[in-house]
Design an enzyme around this catalytic site. Structure first.
Site: not given
Lengths: 615, 615
Positions: A125, A370, A395
């Protein structure tokens, strides 16, 4: 009772009947499967009925038509509704729809691009909307085509931060070609959602994030119709339609009741439900065909034509960081009109800023987000572009679920992570990627590259453009000597034997910055960590009797060591000394940290010497 | 010029001087280091000066005092400011502060819990605030102590979805004991941030997310003072202080200028800056001591006392899914007052709902927000609780950066991921964890457990409570036979030889659901995937001449295969058949999918037979 009709008009009474059909079919397919999410489909049925009969512009016979609207089910578990829709528009037969969730069927538990109308796999989701933002960004800034991007979201997923990252970027970039539909059916998997039917909370949040919110009753066709119409004229802002709906709508026994998430109705209940919903129908919707037009960007489908690309060249005397060579090469790749780039507000470190300066129209600043960075790349991949996304390697871990799902979506994206390993030095462990090779190797369809010099980096960057899948390249912070000439060739799955003799007693593998130490052994530059060059490794194993020293600026688990061992697992006679980062690193100078981690020159020499002396 | 003073009063003129000192010291330490973020420290110096001299309640001599306020630098790169603050309060000397970023110094590039006053490592942006929410939640709901949680955020990190996940939960749980300070200095690493000084955007967003926003000039001490005061009286809501600040504030040459992020001033500039800021000072702040009080929860520091725990017991005839046994065992562990649990709105699937029913005051529904799920666990770990967080194993990938950072924070958290592998069947690949073993093995301080039967699961769940680090357990969806009696013992780093004879020709390793197939070979249940039981593996290698069949419901890279190979890398004579999930899975029945993936019974038998016949 079975009704059959083909209808090209789109009066709301037809739409009402269509909504019931979508519900009935959602029940039929999931009951046949014995699992699935009929109630989550039923809440959104009227929304989808209005959309496909009056707004969506889509050529179902040609999913590749660049003018098609996009429709992404961010709530992928409403797959029964999606497949019922495909039946209603004539894209699949009733019989195929009824193969839902069977082994070998395209009608999977959650939609995947195994079927041509699905842009991306959903089911984790909070991902469909961020990817839709990427698609809409391509539509507005690159294609400059009027297609609209529609996204169906569940209310449970509104708790995901990625939803708000996405809306932030949607409004920042003025994506009026995006409409997100929040299906607020109040009930999540295990009871009420965080805010139930408090649609006002969602309205205020959507507004504060720069979108135009429209709150409606999601079962009132006229209201839905007005909202969709309005969403097409919101100049400069994305629209959020916040639809109050009822889970299990249309079957009184389960409407708005807890305990019915992700459960197929038993056959007897299904029969009662279908009866209450007016029986099985086979209405057909004639969706509007899209406009004609060509993407403005001049992008071409197919293989990247590197003859147009003049890669940078570095001299043997140059000391250039691989991250810098990446930036240089990316600019060169800008000659290909389908190459686009995006970065997470660190482009002056990853060197993607060079591309941003050279091709500002094809560079997208995603700021420090990100998940949205990767989602944007995926969305642009959906539109046929070749996205290169960059940030610090550490990251990309923030977007790991997005990368995982991009693999399932069979997206073609390129990720370049800079500042890998303890080699970065003073900034300390939070900035050091030390698990990227392990985590990214384990992603479906991934390619993992780890160059050690600038000429190689440039060549591999070009190779990334030509390579499908999730292509990851690890670059480093520091500048090291140039060891390859500009005419060397490299390939996915390749390696370079940097030094060899028939009398080698040990093979040294230390991709990247560690490959250049002067050890009197066979040295392999394993720049392609996945796939790995099994043939060269086997040959080295034969010559050096299975003795390997593997050095990597990465934690011991799952990285280059594992890649080599997995490749040679079926061979006999391996004796491997594996030097990887032991202990939690701190701040310090690169050499200090490498020595502390056990991957310093002295330790490599010691390991190689010891292994060479072994019987 | 050097000023030295000790001051216990806290008039604003002193605070103004203190702010200048913090700036000067931020410059001094970073210039000495030759790297770091002085300008990002200077923007927040006045905020921190007011906080430590007039609001923070903290016993610097006893960082473990349970009544201390918490102060988390979510913008970890402002570490020079943090260390300057430690000097000002007398926690560290000026000399130690000046060792900033040197190898061996505690004054790392970004703060880590290597120093006792730091709760968690920061430096991956957007994580400090979510963790602070976990701390504040513990304060309000478990400890019931009046300590306040203060968080300093940068403006760049406000683009991270995790910030909004955190504020959502902060307001949902009414955390009036939380104050987040947004240091809006307008400039990110590579230029202007997304919204520059448009503090009104942040104000509206904070308000819509249920917080009380206060917009101030972050360099006006009286305004800061009023805002902090106000934040202590916001009943029922968290406070967001949105401070408009100037990057590099106080040194006119670089104030509000681009190009000065993450750069130490050269010595000559530093000299001019220090002069402009009024020279070196050694002011000392006497921070208020906190109230006295004991945590209400009855939690105890130290080892979990399992004598209070009556674990569930399963009969040999029972078929119970490991996820169910996890839920049962978690309820039993509820006898320990420091055990707390949280779940991402799937507790009826992970079976954490059993704990939620038994101990509603110690269960926290985080909804579908996996980053906040892990952050909450980390925050509660900071407060000395034993958190157990659960969701589908696949969805922990959403929080991978948080898990990575939790490792660096040396947090003690337990993560249980259900629905691993293709074994889940019809739901399809989006719900299947197939890279969890690889990604989680590679996390610093991680433990990876993978039980195969309910009695074992119960014992391992208890073991998780006793084990420090990032302890991950993988549970499966389906119910399988019980193979261990309730008196079997298990340990971290252990394994079970399920079947053996001195004449075994092959060793079969297939943790979890695959361990029970009847293959005529030595069978090892490698329930501890990390650390792995090297001794037992070596013994098996000796007996079966290095022949292993390793089967896992995981992609081929970095999982159990790699764990075994890494463990035996220095041994000779390995010949391994590795059966892992090949190809992208689809929907289907578990057996169909396992066969398709190449890990079905037939394939295992074939591999073992072939290997047994090998010379």
């Amino acid at each position: 009772m079975a009704v059959t009709a083909t209808q090209s008009t789109t009066d709301l009474d037809f739409v009402r009947q269509l909504g019931q059909q979508l519900r009935v079919d959602s029940i039929r397919s999931s009951t046949a499967a014995g699992s699935g999410h009929p109630t989550s489909s039923m809440s959104a049925a009227d929304l989808i009925a209005v959309l496909i009969s009056r707004y969506l512009q889509y050529d179902w016979n040609n999913a590749k038509n660049p003018n098609n609207d996009h429709l992404i089910f961010s709530k992928g578990h409403a797959s029964p509704l999606y497949y019922a829709m495909l039946k209603a528009v004539g894209a699949v037969t009733d019989a195929e729809m009824m193969t839902f969730r069977q082994f070998g069927s395209r009608m999977q538990g959650h939609p995947t691009p195994q079927i041509p109308w699905v842009d991306v796999a959903t089911g984790s989701l909070g991902q469909g909307l961020p990817i839709a933002v990427g698609v809409a960004l391509a539509g507005m800034k690159l294609d400059k085509l009027p297609y609209h991007v529609w996204v169906l979201c569940g209310d449970s997923e509104l708790a995901e931060g990625s939803i708000w990252e996405a809306l932030d970027k949607a409004s920042f970039y003025g994506l009026s070609n995006l409409t997100a539909i929040f299906d607020v059916n109040r009930l999540g998997q295990r009871g009420e959602t965080e805010y139930g039917w408090s649609t006002d909370i969602y309205r205020r949040r959507a507004e504060s994030f720069g979108c135009v919110p429209i709150v409606i009753d999601g079962h009132e066709q006229a209201a839905i119709d007005r909202a969709f119409g309005s969403s097409l004229s919101n100049t400069g802002k994305p629209t959020i339609i916040i639809a109050k709906t009822i889970k299990g709508k249309g079957f009184s026994e389960i409407e708005n009741k807890e305990g019915w998430h992700g459960k197929a109705l038993p056959p007897d209940m299904a029969e009662r439900a279908i009866s209450e919903l007016g029986g099985i129908r086979h209405l057909k919707v004639k969706t509007s065909k899209p406009d004609t037009g060509k993407p403005a960007s001049g992008r071409k489908d197919g293989q990247a034509d590197l003859t147009m690309v003049k890669l940078p060249v570095y001299q043997a005397t140059d000391k250039v960081a691989t991250r810098k060579a990446y930036g240089d090469a990316l600019v060169a790749l800008g000659a290909l009109p389908d190459v686009v780039a995006m970065d997470g507000e660190v482009s002056n470190s990853t060197h993607a800023d060079e591309f941003a300066k050279a091709y500002p129209d094809r560079f997208f600043e995603i700021y420090i987000a990100e998940q949205q960075l990767v989602a944007t790349a995926v969305g642009m991949s959906v539109r046929g572009y070749r996205p290169f996304a960059s940030t610090f390697a550490a990251f990309f871990s923030r977007a790991y679920d997005f990368i995982r799902m991009a693999g399932i979506s069979q997206a073609n994206i390129r990720l370049t992570g800079s500042h890998a390993g303890v080699e970065i030095g003073q900034d300390g462990p939070s900035q050091m990627a030390l698990e990227d090779l392990a985590s990214l190797r384990a992603v479906w369809s991934s390619i993992v590259l780890y160059p050690c010099d600038p000429n190689q980096t440039a060549k591999l960057t070009a190779l990334m453009a030509q390579t499908d899948g999730i292509v990851y390249m690890r670059t480093t912070r520091g500048a090291y000597p140039t060891i390859y000439g500009p005419n060397e060739t490299f390939k996915v799955g390749g390696s370079k034997v940097v030094r060899q003799s028939p009398k080698d007693r040990v093979t040294l593998i230390g991709a990247g910055v560690l490959a250049k130490k002067k050890i009197p052994v066979r040295v392999i530059d394993l720049y392609s960590v996945k796939p790995v060059d099994v043939k060269t490794l086997r040959e080295a194993a034969r010559v050096t009797k299975g003795r390997f020293v593997i050095v990597e600026d990465h934690y011991p688990e799952g990285g280059i060591g594992a890649a080599v061992l997995e490749a040679l697992a079926s061979d006999e006679d391996l004796k491997v000394a594996h030097l990887a980062v032991k202990g939690l690193p701190t701040s310090g100078k690169p050499d200090e940290l490498m020595n502390a981690a056990g991957i310093g020159t002295r330790q490599i020499v010691a390991a190689a010497t010891k292994l060479a002396a072994a019987r």
